[in-house]
Design a protein around this motif. Structure first.
Motif, PDB file in Angstrom:
ATOM      1  N   PRO A  60      58.623  32.204  51.705  1.00 26.26           N
ATOM      2  CA  PRO A  60      59.896  31.497  51.853  1.00 26.26           C
ATOM      3  C   PRO A  60      59.716  29.987  51.689  1.00 26.26           C
ATOM      4  O   PRO A  60      58.617  29.462  51.896  1.00 26.26           O
ATOM      5  N   PRO A  61      60.777  29.298  51.322  1.00 20.85           N
ATOM      6  CA  PRO A  61      60.691  27.847  51.176  1.00 20.85           C
ATOM      7  C   PRO A  61      60.407  27.199  52.533  1.00 20.85           C
ATOM      8  O   PRO A  61      60.848  27.691  53.569  1.00 20.85           O
ATOM      9  N   THR A  62      59.658  26.113  52.524  1.00 18.79           N
ATOM     10  CA  THR A  62      59.367  25.416  53.778  1.00 18.79           C
ATOM     11  C   THR A  62      60.095  24.081  53.877  1.00 18.79           C
ATOM     12  O   THR A  62      60.107  23.462  54.932  1.00 18.79           O
ATOM     13  N   THR A  63      60.684  23.652  52.783  1.00 17.17           N
ATOM     14  CA  THR A  63      61.479  22.427  52.787  1.00 17.17           C
ATOM     15  C   THR A  63      62.844  22.740  52.201  1.00 17.17           C
ATOM     16  O   THR A  63      63.042  23.771  51.554  1.00 17.17           O
ATOM     17  N   LEU A  64      63.765  21.837  52.426  1.00 13.64           N
ATOM     18  CA  LEU A  64      65.112  22.040  51.920  1.00 13.64           C
ATOM     19  C   LEU A  64      65.136  21.822  50.412  1.00 13.64           C
ATOM     20  O   LEU A  64      64.684  20.795  49.910  1.00 13.64           O
ATOM     21  N   VAL A  65      65.644  22.801  49.691  1.00  9.33           N
ATOM     22  CA  VAL A  65      65.698  22.721  48.227  1.00  9.33           C
ATOM     23  C   VAL A  65      66.843  21.803  47.803  1.00  9.33           C
ATOM     24  O   VAL A  65      67.803  21.595  48.548  1.00  9.33           O
ATOM     25  N   ASP A  66      66.726  21.251  46.617  1.00  5.15           N
ATOM     26  CA  ASP A  66      67.714  20.281  46.126  1.00  5.15           C
ATOM     27  C   ASP A  66      69.121  20.864  46.011  1.00  5.15           C
ATOM     28  O   ASP A  66      70.105  20.184  46.288  1.00  5.15           O
ATOM     29  N   ASP A  67      69.222  22.112  45.600  1.00  5.60           N
ATOM     30  CA  ASP A  67      70.541  22.713  45.388  1.00  5.60           C
ATOM     31  C   ASP A  67      71.008  23.545  46.585  1.00  5.60           C
ATOM     32  O   ASP A  67      71.719  24.535  46.440  1.00  5.60           O
ATOM     33  N   TRP A  68      70.660  23.122  47.788  1.00 10.81           N
ATOM     34  CA  TRP A  68      70.911  23.901  48.999  1.00 10.81           C
ATOM     35  C   TRP A  68      72.383  24.245  49.213  1.00 10.81           C
ATOM     36  O   TRP A  68      72.687  25.301  49.745  1.00 10.81           O
ATOM     37  N   ARG A  69      73.298  23.390  48.786  1.00  9.99           N
ATOM     38  CA  ARG A  69      74.722  23.679  49.015  1.00  9.99           C
ATOM     39  C   ARG A  69      75.208  24.894  48.221  1.00  9.99           C
ATOM     40  O   ARG A  69      76.178  25.533  48.611  1.00  9.99           O
ATOM     41  N   THR A  70      74.529  25.201  47.132  1.00  9.30           N
ATOM     42  CA  THR A  70      74.905  26.398  46.365  1.00  9.30           C
ATOM     43  C   THR A  70      73.922  27.544  46.584  1.00  9.30           C
ATOM     44  O   THR A  70      74.336  28.697  46.660  1.00  9.30           O
ATOM     45  N   SER A  71      72.633  27.233  46.681  1.00 10.96           N
ATOM     46  CA  SER A  71      71.653  28.312  46.821  1.00 10.96           C
ATOM     47  C   SER A  71      71.703  28.975  48.195  1.00 10.96           C
ATOM     48  O   SER A  71      71.564  30.193  48.298  1.00 10.96           O
ATOM     49  N   MET A  72      71.920  28.201  49.255  1.00 12.94           N
ATOM     50  CA  MET A  72      71.930  28.822  50.581  1.00 12.94           C
ATOM     51  C   MET A  72      73.094  29.796  50.767  1.00 12.94           C
ATOM     52  O   MET A  72      72.873  30.909  51.256  1.00 12.94           O
ATOM     53  N   PRO A  73      74.328  29.446  50.411  1.00 12.76           N
ATOM     54  CA  PRO A  73      75.402  30.440  50.534  1.00 12.76           C
ATOM     55  C   PRO A  73      75.124  31.697  49.701  1.00 12.76           C
ATOM     56  O   PRO A  73      75.384  32.818  50.163  1.00 12.76           O
ATOM     57  N   HIS A  74      74.590  31.517  48.501  1.00  7.30           N
ATOM     58  CA  HIS A  74      74.223  32.679  47.678  1.00  7.30           C
ATOM     59  C   HIS A  74      73.181  33.526  48.402  1.00  7.30           C
ATOM     60  O   HIS A  74      73.307  34.755  48.493  1.00  7.30           O
ATOM     61  N   ASP A  75      72.139  32.878  48.907  1.00  2.85           N
ATOM     62  CA  ASP A  75      71.066  33.601  49.589  1.00  2.85           C
ATOM     63  C   ASP A  75      71.555  34.275  50.870  1.00  2.85           C
ATOM     64  O   ASP A  75      71.112  35.379  51.210  1.00  2.85           O
ATOM     65  N   LEU A  76      72.476  33.631  51.573  1.00  2.00           N
ATOM     66  CA  LEU A  76      73.041  34.251  52.780  1.00  2.00           C
ATOM     67  C   LEU A  76      73.840  35.499  52.409  1.00  2.00           C
ATOM     68  O   LEU A  76      73.787  36.512  53.123  1.00  2.00           O
ATOM     69  N   GLY A  77      74.548  35.460  51.294  1.00  2.00           N
ATOM     70  CA  GLY A  77      75.240  36.656  50.808  1.00  2.00           C
ATOM     71  C   GLY A  77      74.268  37.771  50.470  1.00  2.00           C
ATOM     72  O   GLY A  77      74.525  38.951  50.752  1.00  2.00           O
ATOM     73  N   GLU A  78      73.137  37.410  49.866  1.00  2.00           N
ATOM     74  CA  GLU A  78      72.085  38.388  49.557  1.00  2.00           C
ATOM     75  C   GLU A  78      71.513  39.000  50.844  1.00  2.00           C
ATOM     76  O   GLU A  78      71.195  40.194  50.884  1.00  2.00           O
ATOM     77  N   LEU A  79      71.385  38.178  51.874  1.00  2.00           N
ATOM     78  CA  LEU A  79      70.892  38.678  53.164  1.00  2.00           C
ATOM     79  C   LEU A  79      71.819  39.763  53.704  1.00  2.00           C
ATOM     80  O   LEU A  79      71.369  40.847  54.089  1.00  2.00           O
ATOM     81  N   ALA A  80      73.099  39.480  53.725  1.00  2.00           N
ATOM     82  CA  ALA A  80      74.058  40.478  54.215  1.00  2.00           C
ATOM     83  C   ALA A  80      74.005  41.746  53.381  1.00  2.00           C
ATOM     84  O   ALA A  80      73.992  42.864  53.912  1.00  2.00           O
ATOM     85  N   GLU A  81      73.958  41.586  52.071  1.00  2.00           N
ATOM     86  CA  GLU A  81      73.925  42.750  51.174  1.00  2.00           C
ATOM     87  C   GLU A  81      72.647  43.568  51.366  1.00  2.00           C
ATOM     88  O   GLU A  81      72.677  44.797  51.362  1.00  2.00           O
ATOM     89  N   ALA A  82      71.527  42.901  51.548  1.00  2.00           N
ATOM     90  CA  ALA A  82      70.253  43.612  51.735  1.00  2.00           C
ATOM     91  C   ALA A  82      70.302  44.505  52.974  1.00  2.00           C
ATOM     92  O   ALA A  82      69.772  45.625  52.953  1.00  2.00           O
ATOM     93  N   TRP A  83      70.945  44.029  54.042  1.00  2.00           N
ATOM     94  CA  TRP A  83      71.024  44.824  55.272  1.00  2.00           C
ATOM     95  C   TRP A  83      72.124  45.878  55.234  1.00  2.00           C
ATOM     96  O   TRP A  83      72.239  46.683  56.158  1.00  2.00           O
TER      97      TRP A  83
END
Length: 180
Positions: A59-82
């Protein structure tokens, strides 16, 4: 089995509500700025997603540059994975602790809920978790800490008129009266 969609949607809303001038602000997390909290949220999102998929990843250890778009996408992936039945089978790990998959999902809800509260408090946003999320945080605290010790320290006393969010947050060891 339960759905993480509400908790991830709430976190996505909070993440996208962070302003640039808030990134250096303190949070209820000891010695963490908003940037460090966002990096932690991004990290645990990746961990719990790969755990649900029975994969391993760095997993990333620092905040990525595109966090405002990548984090919501990744959070959606988290919900879908479960949402996949296979996510709830077998064993996995969170924070170096081996546990069954259902307990891992419980830890994910606790992280989303408590750190959602942290982010909301630090950035002046509204936080309204669902009752079932608060019940799962209560379950987590009982499982991992008991009545007196939360994951972030001893339970904090609350006044008799405290609402449910304040009471649950206090059980985790967070001060529900924390202000930025």
């Amino acid at each position: 089995m339960f759905d993480l969609g509400s908790a991830t949607a709430s976190m996505s809303r909070l993440v996208t509500g962070v302003r640039d001038d808030q990134l250096g602000a303190p949070t209820p997390c000891n010695d963490w700025t908003v940037t460090q909290l966002l990096a932690h949220i991004h990290q645990f999102t990746a961990v719990f997603t790969t755990n649900a998929r029975k994969q391993t990843a760095r997993p990333p250890t620092t905040l990525v540059d595109d966090w405002r778009t990548s984090m919501p996408h990744d959070l959606g992936e988290l919900a879908e994975a479960w949402r996949q039945p296979s996510a709830w089978e077998g064993r996995t790990s969170a924070g170096g602790v081996d546990m069954d998959a259902a307990t891992n999902a419980l830890v994910a809800v606790e992280e989303l809920t408590v750190h959602g509260w942290d982010l909301a408090r630090a950035t002046g946003q509204i936080f309204s978790p669902a009752d079932d999320e608060l019940s799962r945080v209560d379950e987590f605290v009982t499982m991992f800490g008991g009545a007196e010790n939360g994951p972030y320290g001893p339970a904090v006393p609350v006044p008799p008129d405290a609402d449910r969010v304040q009471t649950v947050i206090a059980r985790t060891g967070r001060d529900p009266g924390w202000t930025r």
